[in-house]
Design an enzyme around this catalytic site. Structure first.
Site, PDB file in Angstrom:
ATOM      1  N   ASP A   1      46.069  41.389  48.946  1.00  0.00           N
ATOM      2  CA  ASP A   1      45.464  40.311  49.737  1.00  0.00           C
ATOM      3  C   ASP A   1      46.254  40.033  51.019  1.00  0.00           C
ATOM      4  O   ASP A   1      47.476  39.932  51.001  1.00  0.00           O
ATOM      5  CB  ASP A   1      45.398  39.016  48.916  1.00  0.00           C
ATOM      6  CG  ASP A   1      44.379  39.120  47.800  1.00  0.00           C
ATOM      7  OD1 ASP A   1      43.875  40.237  47.558  1.00  0.00           O
ATOM      8  OD2 ASP A   1      44.095  38.089  47.174  1.00  0.00           O
TER       9      ASP A   1
ATOM     10  N   GLU B   1      39.686  46.893  44.823  1.00  0.00           N
ATOM     11  CA  GLU B   1      40.674  47.229  43.790  1.00  0.00           C
ATOM     12  C   GLU B   1      42.002  47.586  44.429  1.00  0.00           C
ATOM     13  O   GLU B   1      42.791  48.304  43.869  1.00  0.00           O
ATOM     14  CB  GLU B   1      40.139  48.290  42.821  1.00  0.00           C
ATOM     15  CG  GLU B   1      39.413  49.472  43.440  1.00  0.00           C
ATOM     16  CD  GLU B   1      40.348  50.579  43.869  1.00  0.00           C
ATOM     17  OE1 GLU B   1      41.106  50.374  44.849  1.00  0.00           O
ATOM     18  OE2 GLU B   1      40.305  51.646  43.248  1.00  0.00           O
TER      19      GLU B   1
ATOM     20  N   ASP C   1      35.378  43.004  42.358  1.00  0.00           N
ATOM     21  CA  ASP C   1      36.836  42.863  42.329  1.00  0.00           C
ATOM     22  C   ASP C   1      37.403  43.234  40.945  1.00  0.00           C
ATOM     23  O   ASP C   1      37.047  42.621  39.935  1.00  0.00           O
ATOM     24  CB  ASP C   1      37.150  41.392  42.679  1.00  0.00           C
ATOM     25  CG  ASP C   1      38.582  41.189  43.110  1.00  0.00           C
ATOM     26  OD1 ASP C   1      39.419  42.062  42.822  1.00  0.00           O
ATOM     27  OD2 ASP C   1      38.857  40.140  43.714  1.00  0.00           O
TER      28      ASP C   1
ATOM     29  N   GLY D   1      43.164  49.399  46.695  1.00  0.00           N
ATOM     30  CA  GLY D   1      43.604  50.735  47.109  1.00  0.00           C
ATOM     31  C   GLY D   1      44.103  51.605  45.968  1.00  0.00           C
ATOM     32  O   GLY D   1      44.627  52.699  46.195  1.00  0.00           O
TER      33      GLY D   1
HETATM   34  C1  GLA Z   1      41.340  38.798  44.793  1.00  0.00           C
HETATM   35  C2  GLA Z   1      40.772  39.422  46.060  1.00  0.00           C
HETATM   36  C3  GLA Z   1      40.593  38.337  47.109  1.00  0.00           C
HETATM   37  C4  GLA Z   1      39.669  37.263  46.571  1.00  0.00           C
HETATM   38  C5  GLA Z   1      40.210  36.704  45.274  1.00  0.00           C
HETATM   39  C6  GLA Z   1      39.227  35.767  44.609  1.00  0.00           C
HETATM   40  O1  GLA Z   1      42.616  38.306  44.982  1.00  0.00           O
HETATM   41  O2  GLA Z   1      41.600  40.443  46.522  1.00  0.00           O
HETATM   42  O3  GLA Z   1      40.078  38.888  48.296  1.00  0.00           O
HETATM   43  O4  GLA Z   1      38.393  37.799  46.393  1.00  0.00           O
HETATM   44  O5  GLA Z   1      40.489  37.735  44.346  1.00  0.00           O
HETATM   45  O6  GLA Z   1      39.678  35.301  43.387  1.00  0.00           O
END
Ligand code: GLA
Length: 508
Positions: free
Chosen positions: A332, A309, A272, A311
């Site tokens: 998200d 990331e 991430d 997109g």
């Molecule tokens: C980001 C990701 C989520 C999750 C959180 C965890 O927001 O997009 O899917 O993994 O981090 O902190």
């Protein structure tokens, strides 16, 4: 004493000044008065699961009632802008499309108090020691192709902890989820990966090895347990110094962490971006992701590589070159119709880039989390299947209702998702109805008609739109689980508001 006019004026002037002075002193003694929202503020957060105490620093300048500044926490740093009204203020993140204020607060008794993404912060004026350590810049490597690891020939299926548990995930919960994967029938339906998301991380030991925190006392033992159920296990890290939740991530430790994950028996890594954005610009996305792609390969263990990331930088065009098996195409998801639909619409431009070994990921499933209707969840499942998206359940699979089970474990819909041809459907919109068509390996076609409208609508699927190799021989409604008849080259059915008609149509 007689008081003449001029004395009276003088006396009343003195009285007025005295009163002014008195009230002035009173005001100065009033906490917060005369203090401005502008300045450098530090909020101390709750102790994290790895024992660290996080700081958040808000640095603000004020011109008129316009505030500008920077908000930095463990794992993120964003430029903010907003408004001050008296002691009240609100700020939005400049780089985000959504200009709604996400930081809203007040100056109270010399403290700056605010709400940020549902968390409450209480900040005091920062001291010079309130700094985040400056980390050395590590130059990203030159580009090359990371060889394909041979995994994820069809979109990965499993379960992930984040949507439901966020930071409240531990060893015991993961074990009970693994048990439930088997007993609920999810494993038989194809869900194999049990993925631990953020907040498992501890601190690094003296040699720099990343340890798990107290919630995960023995990762290797947990992986062995998950494997003993015939399942696979996933973990989470990122290319920055910190994860999105502020825990240590893999910056400068890529090879070491990949080895640790391999030694624990990890089968899947979600990687991430988050705090990497404080160090690198978006032009470094590809080489930075390549670094972990190389490290995973070097670890010698086949590990599915999931890029997260959101997109950026048209990841679909270079994801396979860094060894990626899937990559997020969106921000998200949340458990609402609007969020789910927004994510799938963002998936549309990526369609040409899906295929065996490398998939576009519009984020994990919300099915069963309770804030959408059964029809909406059926649409969610259908759209993920039609777009060959990874199917990572995000609900409590230990306590699923019969309806949730019937949606997540609809084997006919799963077969569309897992079709070996690996094509991603694209939509055609006609008013409130949107039709998605996905060619399948056996020459048949999956078609989904989604009703975006507020009332039920008649959907017509025309055989001539399906690019079939001949006239329709068989057609099946994948939610009603029954065969249907095309008459006069078309099939018509009523689709409820936010519902879907999903068919598999064949000329054979
Ligand atoms: C980001 C990701 C989520 C999750 C959180 C965890 O927001 O997009 O899917 O993994 O981090 O902190």
């Amino acid at each position: 004493m007689r008081v003449n006019r001029s004395m009276h004026r003088k006396l009343s002037a003195v009285a007025t000044s005295a009163a002014a002075l008195f009230f002035g002193l009173m005001l100065l003694a009033t906490p917060g008065y005369g203090q401005s929202i502008a300045g450098r503020w530090t909020a101390i957060g709750k102790t994290m699961d790895n024992g660290e105490v996080p700081k958040t620093i808000l640095d603000l300048k004020q011109t008129g009632n316009v505030l500008t500044g920077r908000l930095v926490g463990l794992g993120y740093g964003v430029d903010v802008k907003g408004t001050a009204k008296g002691n009240h203020f609100d700020l939005y993140v400049i780089d985000w499309n959504d200009k709604k204020p996400s930081v809203v607060g007040d100056l109270v008794n010399g403290e700056l108090r605010w709400k940020q993404w549902n968390e409450t912060y209480v900040a005091k004026p920062a001291t010079p020691a309130d700094e985040f350590p400056k980390l050395p810049y590590i130059t990203p490597p030159a580009l090359h192709n990371v060889p394909y690891n041979g995994l994820a020939k069809t979109p990965p299926m499993g379960w992930n902890s984040w949507n439901l548990f966020a930071g409240k995930i531990d060893d015991k919960t993961v074990r009970t989820m693994a048990d439930a994967m088997v007993t609920s029938g999810m494993k038989d339906a194809g869900y194999i990966y049990v993925n631990i998301d953020d907040t498992w991380e501890g601190v690094r030991d003296a040699e720099g090895n990343l340890q798990s925190n107290h919630k995960f006392p023995d990762m290797k033992a947990l992986a062995d347990y998950v494997h003993s159920k015939g399942l696979k296990i996933g973990i989470y890290s990122g290319p920055g110094p910190r994860t999105c939740a502020g825990y240590p991530a893999s910056y400068g430790h890529e090879v070491q962490d990949a080895k640790t994950f391999a030694a624990w028996g990890i089968d899947y890594l979600k990687y991430d971006w988050c705090s990497a954005g404080n160090i690198y610009k978006n032009d470094a996305l590809q080489p930075v992701y390549q670094k972990m792609g190389d490290a995973l390969e070097e670890s010698g263990r086949p590990i599915v590589y999931s890029l997260c990331e959101y997109g950026m930088g048209e990841v679909q065009k270079w994801g396979p070159e860094v060894g990626g098996n899937l990559w997020r195409t969106t921000g998200d998801i949340s458990d609402t119709w609007t969020s789910m639909i927004a994510n799938i619409e963002k998936q549309v431009p990526t369609a040409p880039y899906a295929g065996p070994g490398h998939w576009n990921d519009p984020d994990m499933l919300e099915i069963g989390n309770g804030h959408m209707t059964a029809n909406e969840y059926r649409t969610h499942m259908s759209l993920w299947a039609l777009t060959a998206s990874p199917l990572l359940a995000g609900n409590d699979i230990r306590t699923m209702t019969a309806v949730t089970k019937s949606i997540l474990m609809n084997k006919e819909v799963i077969a569309v998702d897992q079709d070996p041809l690996g094509k991603q459907a694209s939509p055609v919109k006609d008013g409130e109805l949107e039709t998605w068509i996905k060619p399948l390996a056996d020459g048949s076609v999956a078609v989904g008609v989604v009703n975006h409208g507020a009332t039920a609508a008649q959907a017509t699927v025309k055989a001539s739109d399906l690019n079939l190799d001949g006239a329709v021989k068989t057609a099946r409604d994948l939610w009603a689980h029954k065969d249907v008849q095309f008459a006069g080259g078309a099939y018509t059915a009523s689709v409820p508001s936010h519902g879907v008609l999903m068919l598999r149509v064949s000329a054979k």
